[in-house]
Design an enzyme around this catalytic site. Structure first.
Site, PDB file in Angstrom:
ATOM      1  N   HIS A  21       0.847  -1.206   0.000  1.00  0.00           N
ATOM      2  CA  HIS A  21       0.000   0.000   0.000  1.00  0.00           C
ATOM      3  C   HIS A  21       0.882   1.255   0.000  1.00  0.00           C
ATOM      4  CE1 HIS A  21      -2.984  -2.646   2.421  1.00  0.00           C
ATOM      5  NE2 HIS A  21      -3.499  -2.508   1.209  1.00  0.00           N
ATOM      6  N   LYS A  45     -17.320  -6.535   8.297  1.00  0.00           N
ATOM      7  CA  LYS A  45     -16.026  -7.217   8.439  1.00  0.00           C
ATOM      8  C   LYS A  45     -15.590  -7.191   9.901  1.00  0.00           C
ATOM      9  CE  LYS A  45     -13.783  -6.672   3.931  1.00  0.00           C
ATOM     10  NZ  LYS A  45     -12.594  -6.151   3.237  1.00  0.00           N
ATOM     11  N   ARG A  94      -2.120  -6.421  -8.016  1.00  0.00           N
ATOM     12  CA  ARG A  94      -0.906  -7.210  -7.737  1.00  0.00           C
ATOM     13  C   ARG A  94      -0.728  -8.317  -8.747  1.00  0.00           C
ATOM     14  NH1 ARG A  94      -2.983  -8.267  -1.788  1.00  0.00           N
ATOM     15  NH2 ARG A  94      -4.776  -8.462  -3.150  1.00  0.00           N
ATOM     16  N   SER A 132      -2.745  -7.656   3.378  1.00  0.00           N
ATOM     17  CA  SER A 132      -2.949  -7.472   4.825  1.00  0.00           C
ATOM     18  C   SER A 132      -3.320  -8.801   5.467  1.00  0.00           C
ATOM     19  CB  SER A 132      -4.063  -6.455   5.077  1.00  0.00           C
ATOM     20  OG  SER A 132      -3.749  -5.220   4.509  1.00  0.00           O
TER      21      SER A 132
HETATM   22  O1  PNS Z   1      -8.916  -2.981   0.545  1.00  0.00           O
HETATM   23  P1  PNS Z   1     -10.190  -3.533  -0.022  1.00  0.00           P
HETATM   24  O2  PNS Z   1     -10.950  -4.278   1.053  1.00  0.00           O
HETATM   25  O3  PNS Z   1      -9.968  -4.371  -1.249  1.00  0.00           O
HETATM   26  O4  PNS Z   1     -11.091  -2.267  -0.486  1.00  0.00           O
HETATM   27  C1  PNS Z   1     -12.381  -2.444  -1.008  1.00  0.00           C
HETATM   28  C2  PNS Z   1     -13.099  -1.096  -1.180  1.00  0.00           C
HETATM   29  C3  PNS Z   1     -13.095  -0.300   0.121  1.00  0.00           C
HETATM   30  C4  PNS Z   1     -12.417  -0.278  -2.247  1.00  0.00           C
HETATM   31  C5  PNS Z   1     -14.564  -1.390  -1.621  1.00  0.00           C
HETATM   32  O5  PNS Z   1     -15.127  -2.340  -0.752  1.00  0.00           O
HETATM   33  C6  PNS Z   1     -15.462  -0.171  -1.656  1.00  0.00           C
HETATM   34  O6  PNS Z   1     -15.244   0.749  -2.414  1.00  0.00           O
HETATM   35  N1  PNS Z   1     -16.510  -0.159  -0.814  1.00  0.00           N
HETATM   36  C7  PNS Z   1     -17.454   0.959  -0.740  1.00  0.00           C
HETATM   37  C8  PNS Z   1     -18.861   0.557  -1.137  1.00  0.00           C
HETATM   38  C9  PNS Z   1     -19.173   0.866  -2.596  1.00  0.00           C
HETATM   39  O7  PNS Z   1     -19.002   1.971  -3.059  1.00  0.00           O
HETATM   40  N2  PNS Z   1     -19.656  -0.185  -3.326  1.00  0.00           N
HETATM   41  C10 PNS Z   1     -20.083  -0.052  -4.708  1.00  0.00           C
HETATM   42  C11 PNS Z   1     -18.984   0.012  -5.744  1.00  0.00           C
HETATM   43  S1  PNS Z   1     -18.077  -1.460  -5.912  1.00  0.00           S
END
Ligand code: PNS
Length: 169
Positions: A21, A45, A94, A132
């Protein structure tokens, strides 16, 4: 008329932040006038660190970048981006296995808000195997995570899981 500043959001769970990150933040900070690293508040989560702890750890490691800010959000990412006048969502890829989910999210976000562009950056190959989840797993089993997370994060992991003994090589 002066061009409006380029503002990007780098969203994620960051539970905890890894060197992968951090590499993306380092490179993203050079590309945009402002980069906002935003932690998702997700009650579903079960994180190891609270959102407050995660934002604190992030603030500690990004203090060297004057154009990087830390925030958190709940609800739709595109709404959060609009609140910050951000026009870019930054995500790291990745491996090909990341691509499918990332494509789904990017296309959904574009449908929700066509003015916001998702930009992908390829992970530095040195960090392309780090997540993570794996860091937490290896640490909790006594494995060495030196070089995978910033030192301050390793200290926090040790405080959170004080019973874990590091295995001698
Ligand atoms: O680090 P991560 O867990 O892969 O991040 C995921 C994240 C936070 C980018 C994703 O879960 C997110 O954007 N959540 C917000 C909800 C949202 O907007 N959902 C609709 C579009 S996919």
């Amino acid at each position: 008329m002066p061009a409006s500043p380029s503002i990007a959001i780098y969203p994620g769970s960051f539970d905890p932040i890894t060197n992968g990150h951090l590499d993306l933040i380092h490179r993203g900070a050079r590309l945009f006038d402002k980069l906002i690293v935003s932690v998702l508040r997700n009650d579903a989560k079960e994180p190891l660190f609270s959102v407050e702890e995660r934002t604190e750890m992030l603030r500690e490691v990004v203090s060297v970048y004057p154009n990087v800010e830390i925030d958190s959000f709940h609800g739709l990412l595109v709404d959060h981006a609009a609140e910050h006048s951000a026009t870019v969502l930054l995500r790291g890829i990745r491996a090909i296995s990341d691509y499918e989910f990332e494509l789904q999210m990017a296309l959904m976000n574009r449908r929700l808000s066509p003015g916001i562009e998702t930009i992908f950056m390829m992970s530095n190959e040195a960090y392309s195997f780090i997540s993570s989840r794996l860091v937490k797993e290896v640490f909790s089993l006594g494995g060495d995570i030196t070089g995978l997370v910033p030192p301050t994060v390793e200290v926090r992991l040790r405080q959170r899981l004080p019973h874990i003994q590091k295995k001698e090589k």
